[in-house]
Motif scaffolding. Structure first.
Motif, PDB file in Angstrom:
ATOM      1  N   VAL A  98       0.840  -1.192   0.000  1.00  0.00           N
ATOM      2  CA  VAL A  98       0.000   0.000   0.000  1.00  0.00           C
ATOM      3  C   VAL A  98       0.876   1.243   0.000  1.00  0.00           C
ATOM      4  O   VAL A  98       1.840   1.338   0.771  1.00  0.00           O
ATOM      5  CB  VAL A  98      -0.920   0.031   1.237  1.00  0.00           C
ATOM      6  CG1 VAL A  98      -1.827   1.258   1.194  1.00  0.00           C
ATOM      7  CG2 VAL A  98      -1.747  -1.242   1.335  1.00  0.00           C
ATOM      8  N   ILE A  99       0.544   2.183  -0.862  1.00  0.00           N
ATOM      9  CA  ILE A  99       1.205   3.495  -0.871  1.00  0.00           C
ATOM     10  C   ILE A  99       0.235   4.509  -0.309  1.00  0.00           C
ATOM     11  O   ILE A  99      -0.927   4.581  -0.737  1.00  0.00           O
ATOM     12  CB  ILE A  99       1.640   3.902  -2.286  1.00  0.00           C
ATOM     13  CG1 ILE A  99       2.706   2.939  -2.815  1.00  0.00           C
ATOM     14  CG2 ILE A  99       2.168   5.331  -2.299  1.00  0.00           C
ATOM     15  CD1 ILE A  99       3.089   3.199  -4.261  1.00  0.00           C
ATOM     16  N   ILE A 100       0.707   5.299   0.640  1.00  0.00           N
ATOM     17  CA  ILE A 100      -0.119   6.353   1.238  1.00  0.00           C
ATOM     18  C   ILE A 100       0.490   7.696   0.894  1.00  0.00           C
ATOM     19  O   ILE A 100       1.629   8.008   1.272  1.00  0.00           O
ATOM     20  CB  ILE A 100      -0.197   6.189   2.769  1.00  0.00           C
ATOM     21  CG1 ILE A 100      -0.812   4.839   3.132  1.00  0.00           C
ATOM     22  CG2 ILE A 100      -1.008   7.320   3.390  1.00  0.00           C
ATOM     23  CD1 ILE A 100      -0.780   4.524   4.613  1.00  0.00           C
ATOM     24  N   VAL A 154       4.449   8.727   1.424  1.00  0.00           N
ATOM     25  CA  VAL A 154       5.105   9.767   0.640  1.00  0.00           C
ATOM     26  C   VAL A 154       4.466  11.111   0.920  1.00  0.00           C
ATOM     27  O   VAL A 154       3.236  11.220   1.033  1.00  0.00           O
ATOM     28  CB  VAL A 154       5.051   9.432  -0.878  1.00  0.00           C
ATOM     29  CG1 VAL A 154       3.616   9.221  -1.340  1.00  0.00           C
ATOM     30  CG2 VAL A 154       5.721  10.509  -1.699  1.00  0.00           C
ATOM     31  N   ASP A 155       5.295  12.144   1.059  1.00  0.00           N
ATOM     32  CA  ASP A 155       4.808  13.507   1.285  1.00  0.00           C
ATOM     33  C   ASP A 155       5.869  14.474   0.772  1.00  0.00           C
ATOM     34  O   ASP A 155       7.067  14.182   0.824  1.00  0.00           O
ATOM     35  CB  ASP A 155       4.539  13.754   2.775  1.00  0.00           C
ATOM     36  CG  ASP A 155       3.578  14.913   3.008  1.00  0.00           C
ATOM     37  OD1 ASP A 155       2.464  14.678   3.514  1.00  0.00           O
ATOM     38  OD2 ASP A 155       3.946  16.066   2.672  1.00  0.00           O
ATOM     39  N   ARG A 156       5.409  15.636   0.287  1.00  0.00           N
ATOM     40  CA  ARG A 156       6.352  16.605  -0.265  1.00  0.00           C
ATOM     41  C   ARG A 156       6.854  17.618   0.758  1.00  0.00           C
ATOM     42  O   ARG A 156       7.733  18.417   0.455  1.00  0.00           O
ATOM     43  CB  ARG A 156       5.707  17.352  -1.436  1.00  0.00           C
ATOM     44  CG  ARG A 156       4.496  18.188  -1.094  1.00  0.00           C
ATOM     45  CD  ARG A 156       3.841  18.729  -2.352  1.00  0.00           C
ATOM     46  NE  ARG A 156       2.667  19.544  -2.072  1.00  0.00           N
ATOM     47  CZ  ARG A 156       2.710  20.868  -1.858  1.00  0.00           C
ATOM     48  NH1 ARG A 156       3.866  21.516  -1.926  1.00  0.00           N
ATOM     49  NH2 ARG A 156       1.597  21.540  -1.606  1.00  0.00           N
ATOM     50  N   VAL A 204       9.183   8.422   1.856  1.00  0.00           N
ATOM     51  CA  VAL A 204       9.723   9.084   0.668  1.00  0.00           C
ATOM     52  C   VAL A 204       9.327  10.552   0.702  1.00  0.00           C
ATOM     53  O   VAL A 204       8.133  10.872   0.838  1.00  0.00           O
ATOM     54  CB  VAL A 204       9.207   8.429  -0.627  1.00  0.00           C
ATOM     55  CG1 VAL A 204       9.752   9.173  -1.844  1.00  0.00           C
ATOM     56  CG2 VAL A 204       9.596   6.950  -0.678  1.00  0.00           C
ATOM     57  N   LEU A 205      10.324  11.435   0.586  1.00  0.00           N
ATOM     58  CA  LEU A 205      10.066  12.880   0.522  1.00  0.00           C
ATOM     59  C   LEU A 205       9.963  13.269  -0.947  1.00  0.00           C
ATOM     60  O   LEU A 205      10.979  13.387  -1.649  1.00  0.00           O
ATOM     61  CB  LEU A 205      11.192  13.653   1.215  1.00  0.00           C
ATOM     62  CG  LEU A 205      11.099  15.192   1.165  1.00  0.00           C
ATOM     63  CD1 LEU A 205       9.834  15.689   1.845  1.00  0.00           C
ATOM     64  CD2 LEU A 205      12.343  15.827   1.797  1.00  0.00           C
ATOM     65  N   ALA A 206       8.744  13.444  -1.424  1.00  0.00           N
ATOM     66  CA  ALA A 206       8.518  13.767  -2.831  1.00  0.00           C
ATOM     67  C   ALA A 206       7.049  14.124  -3.022  1.00  0.00           C
ATOM     68  O   ALA A 206       6.227  13.949  -2.125  1.00  0.00           O
ATOM     69  CB  ALA A 206       8.902  12.591  -3.731  1.00  0.00           C
ATOM     70  N   THR A 225       7.755  10.791  -9.319  1.00  0.00           N
ATOM     71  CA  THR A 225       7.642  10.301  -7.943  1.00  0.00           C
ATOM     72  C   THR A 225       6.933   8.952  -7.915  1.00  0.00           C
ATOM     73  O   THR A 225       7.368   8.022  -7.234  1.00  0.00           O
ATOM     74  CB  THR A 225       6.863  11.301  -7.072  1.00  0.00           C
ATOM     75  OG1 THR A 225       7.604  12.518  -6.989  1.00  0.00           O
ATOM     76  CG2 THR A 225       6.632  10.744  -5.675  1.00  0.00           C
ATOM     77  N   LEU A 226       5.843   8.839  -8.666  1.00  0.00           N
ATOM     78  CA  LEU A 226       5.089   7.584  -8.681  1.00  0.00           C
ATOM     79  C   LEU A 226       5.910   6.455  -9.291  1.00  0.00           C
ATOM     80  O   LEU A 226       5.779   5.296  -8.884  1.00  0.00           O
ATOM     81  CB  LEU A 226       3.774   7.781  -9.431  1.00  0.00           C
ATOM     82  CG  LEU A 226       2.796   8.774  -8.772  1.00  0.00           C
ATOM     83  CD1 LEU A 226       1.567   8.968  -9.657  1.00  0.00           C
ATOM     84  CD2 LEU A 226       2.368   8.283  -7.398  1.00  0.00           C
ATOM     85  N   ARG A 227       6.783   6.789 -10.241  1.00  0.00           N
ATOM     86  CA  ARG A 227       7.685   5.766 -10.767  1.00  0.00           C
ATOM     87  C   ARG A 227       8.710   5.379  -9.706  1.00  0.00           C
ATOM     88  O   ARG A 227       9.020   4.196  -9.533  1.00  0.00           O
ATOM     89  CB  ARG A 227       8.397   6.286 -12.016  1.00  0.00           C
ATOM     90  CG  ARG A 227       7.481   6.546 -13.201  1.00  0.00           C
ATOM     91  CD  ARG A 227       8.277   6.780 -14.479  1.00  0.00           C
ATOM     92  NE  ARG A 227       7.419   7.215 -15.575  1.00  0.00           N
ATOM     93  CZ  ARG A 227       7.270   8.478 -15.935  1.00  0.00           C
ATOM     94  NH1 ARG A 227       7.927   9.436 -15.304  1.00  0.00           N
ATOM     95  NH2 ARG A 227       6.464   8.795 -16.934  1.00  0.00           N
TER      96      ARG A 227
END
Length: 223
Positions: A3-5, A29-31, A47-49, A56-58
């Motif tokens: 799962v990606i959140i 993931v968050d920017r 992941v910082l993006a 980013t999704l790749r």
């Protein structure tokens, strides 16, 4: 399950913790650098993006995930993330947070959203359910089927009190799914007797007649 959140705020972190407890693989993931509270969900991949961007999704291998959760505080971002996940990476299931109930109409399959979760709407339903006795309250709507879960607490003077479940003719597309009595869920059978303060949970289809159900609950014949 992987799962990606997208969105590492309190909502995203809470979801991540619950999923990890159930043995799932989670990427958060968050920017915003300030959102990188890694220690609070240490077992997740962080992941910082910006999840609204294709690179980013790749990078986070969105094409390999089972579920994409768009849980940011920005409805526009949640729609973009869901759409990219579904159309560009073929993610099987997308769940999107709705921050403003006025935007809920946009969160559908046209934007790649499989399930829309409106926290304000759910909280409103919970408040109504907590204080209303005898009133039919919509608790939840299933996004794909448009079926609803509705609840009513029978008052002590309800005309249905003392009747057998099998004696009550519910309207079309309406199913009595559960009776909650003294905090215990019961699977209703035709021989069960309805009691005052019973909490009745119904599943109603998209074509169900809410007014007809209210009439049955009031002891009237549906018009």
């Amino acid at each position: 399950m992987r799962v990606i959140i997208a969105g590492a705020g309190s909502v995203g972190r809470s979801i991540a913790r619950e999923l990890l407890l159930h043995g799932h693989e989670v990427t958060v993931v968050d920017r915003q650098p300030s959102a990188m509270r890694v220690a609070q969900v240490a077992d997740a991949e962080w992941v910082l993006a910006d999840a609204c961007e294709l690179p980013t999704l790749r990078q986070i291998r969105a094409d390999e995930c089972d579920v994409m959760v768009a849980a940011t505080g920005d409805d526009k971002a949640n729609l973009v993330i869901s759409l990219l996940a579904k159309t560009e990476f073929g993610v099987p299931r997308t769940v999107a947070r709705v921050n403003n109930p006025k935007n809920e109409w946009m969160f559908d399959e046209a934007w790649g959203v499989n399930v829309a979760v409106s926290t304000p709407r759910i909280m409103t339903a919970m408040v109504e359910e907590a204080v209303a006795v005898g009133d039919l309250v919509k608790i939840f709507t299933f996004h794909q089927s448009k079926a609803d879960i509705r609840e009513v607490t029978l008052p002590d003077d309800s005309p249905l009190v003392g009747r057998l479940v099998g004696q009550v003719v519910w309207p079309a597309d309406t199913v009595l799914a559960c009776i909650v009595r003294d905090a215990r869920p019961l699977a209703p059978s035709p021989d069960d007797t309805l009691e005052g303060r019973d909490e009745l949970l119904f599943v109603t289809g998209r074509d169900a007649d809410e007014q007809a159900l209210e009439q049955v609950l009031a002891g009237q014949e549906p018009s």
